[in-house]
Design an enzyme around this catalytic site. Structure first.
Site, PDB file in Angstrom:
ATOM      1  N   CYS A  43      10.492  29.798  31.382  1.00 25.08           N
ATOM      2  CA  CYS A  43       9.724  30.562  32.361  1.00 25.08           C
ATOM      3  C   CYS A  43       9.958  32.065  32.288  1.00 25.08           C
ATOM      4  CB  CYS A  43      10.043  30.057  33.767  1.00 25.08           C
ATOM      5  SG  CYS A  43       9.000  30.797  35.051  1.00 25.08           S
ATOM      6  N   CYS A  68      12.412  35.031  40.203  1.00 27.10           N
ATOM      7  CA  CYS A  68      12.907  33.718  40.618  1.00 27.10           C
ATOM      8  C   CYS A  68      14.380  33.564  40.235  1.00 27.10           C
ATOM      9  CB  CYS A  68      12.080  32.612  39.963  1.00 27.10           C
ATOM     10  SG  CYS A  68      12.579  30.954  40.469  1.00 27.10           S
ATOM     11  N   CYS A 123       1.714  16.044  43.234  1.00 27.76           N
ATOM     12  CA  CYS A 123       1.289  16.494  41.918  1.00 27.76           C
ATOM     13  C   CYS A 123       2.567  16.778  41.136  1.00 27.76           C
ATOM     14  CB  CYS A 123       0.433  17.756  42.034  1.00 27.76           C
ATOM     15  SG  CYS A 123       0.015  18.540  40.454  1.00 27.76           S
ATOM     16  N   CYS A 180      -4.978  25.893  43.734  1.00 27.15           N
ATOM     17  CA  CYS A 180      -3.533  25.742  43.672  1.00 27.15           C
ATOM     18  C   CYS A 180      -2.867  27.113  43.780  1.00 27.15           C
ATOM     19  CB  CYS A 180      -3.134  25.076  42.362  1.00 27.15           C
ATOM     20  SG  CYS A 180      -3.999  23.530  42.035  1.00 27.15           S
ATOM     21  N   ARG A 207      -3.856  16.092  34.067  1.00 32.12           N
ATOM     22  CA  ARG A 207      -4.359  17.445  33.853  1.00 32.12           C
ATOM     23  C   ARG A 207      -3.872  18.009  32.531  1.00 32.12           C
ATOM     24  NH1 ARG A 207      -2.921  19.937  38.493  1.00 32.12           N
ATOM     25  NH2 ARG A 207      -4.873  19.179  39.377  1.00 32.12           N
ATOM     26  N   CYS A 231      15.115  28.357  34.541  1.00 29.73           N
ATOM     27  CA  CYS A 231      14.255  27.514  33.697  1.00 29.73           C
ATOM     28  C   CYS A 231      14.000  28.228  32.371  1.00 29.73           C
ATOM     29  CB  CYS A 231      12.941  27.221  34.410  1.00 29.73           C
ATOM     30  SG  CYS A 231      13.147  26.530  36.069  1.00 29.73           S
ATOM     31  N   CYS A 285      -3.540  22.960  47.162  1.00 34.25           N
ATOM     32  CA  CYS A 285      -2.307  22.579  46.491  1.00 34.25           C
ATOM     33  C   CYS A 285      -1.367  23.773  46.518  1.00 34.25           C
ATOM     34  CB  CYS A 285      -2.584  22.147  45.056  1.00 34.25           C
ATOM     35  SG  CYS A 285      -1.105  21.624  44.137  1.00 34.25           S
TER      36      CYS A 285
END
Length: 310
Positions: free
Chosen positions: A53, A46, A181, A90, A253, A50, A121
């Site tokens: 991550c 990616c 979400c 998801c 969640r 972040c 999702c």
């Protein structure tokens, strides 16, 4: 409004939990937990930075990039998830935003999972107007796009995408008629005020997210947050309870971090208003409790998985 949220968050813990449980019971069966399954359909590489991550190509983690999974493999995993008791499936891809060449496969995944009777999702990063329309037409039920933290603390965690861009994507998804979400991660070195501001931002959206995942940081080797101090478990309880009170009709969640939580902490989080979990032993690239451990926990607490609603 944030002053009100701060007052709630800082209530004496017994009062906070009582208010959260009372709110929860007004809108949900307190002994039913929604079980969702999360699959990484494209891992690593990616371009975002972040700090939490392991899939970022920029922050020092050593996770190699993979290609987008084949549609049939994703559907096969969805069938297994349904057999294991999942009601929502998801699918997440480590992208800044999806490329047009990948959209036909993504749409086929949504259509295939939807046909199984599972809620669908996706989390694919930022979306443009055309992609949102395509996903809505395919039958996507939910789109996950976390705000991660407060607007103040956000630049300390991510510099490649702005807080405003996250809100723009959420607005685009909601405007298209797809359920939102969105939640965040706690334990990244933020203050209690940052956690309160994150919850308030979600509650102040034109409509609070239908699902709000609260993640406890999983300290991943090689990432900038690998050595951050562990979160005080009471702060997790306060975050869950405040979220329940400010978003009374949302699924809250208990997401990443459960593998590092005791049964007692998880039980208290359920009491505080959490009513959704991810099942399966992996969350993207992080550990998660296996099915037998969750079954034992549910049995001890007298909890039952929510029935499918699709």
């Amino acid at each position: 409004m944030q002053q009100k949220a701060s007052i709630i968050y800082n209530l004496p813990l017994m009062d906070l939990l009582y208010r959260a449980q009372t709110t929860h019971r007004a809108h949900f069966d307190p002994n039913r937990i929604q079980c969702a399954k999360l699959l990484s359909i494209k891992t690593g590489g990616c371009p975002e930075d972040c700090a939490y991550c392991s899939q970022s190509a920029r922050n020092g983690a050593q996770l190699s990039a993979s290609k987008l999974l084949e549609v049939e493999k994703v559907l096969a995993e969805a069938r297994k998830a349904k057999e294991a008791g999942a009601t929502r499936y998801c699918m997440g891809a480590a992208w800044r935003s999806p490329k047009e060449r990948d959209m036909p496969a993504v749409i086929a995944m949504v259509e295939g999972v939807k046909a199984m009777g599972l809620e669908t999702c996706m989390t694919l990063g930022m979306l443009d107007d055309r992609q949102v329309v395509q996903l809505k037409a395919a039958g996507l039920d939910y789109y996950n796009h976390n705000i991660d933290t407060s607007e103040r603390f956000y630049p300390s965690i991510i510099t490649t995408r702005s807080f405003a861009e996250r809100l723009d994507t959420i607005d685009r998804v909601r405007s298209a008629g797809i359920n939102v979400c969105s939640g965040g991660i706690i334990g990244m070195g933020e203050t209690a005020e940052d956690r309160i501001a994150m919850i308030q931002t979600l509650a102040d959206l034109p409509e609070p997210p239908k699902s709000i995942p609260i993640n406890m940081l999983m300290r991943m080797a090689g990432t900038p947050l690998a050595d951050v101090a562990p979160l005080d478990p009471i702060e997790m309880l306060r975050t869950i309870a405040t979220t329940r009170i400010l978003a009374p009709r949302s699924y809250v969640r208990l997401s990443a971090g459960r593998s590092e939580m005791s049964d007692e902490l998880q039980a208290m989080c359920f009491f505080a208003g959490a009513n959704s979990i991810f099942i399966g032993d992996t969350l993207l690239t992080a550990d998660n409790p296996d099915a037998s451990k969750d079954a034992q926990l549910f049995a001890k607490l007298g909890l039952m998985a929510e029935e499918p609603r699709v």
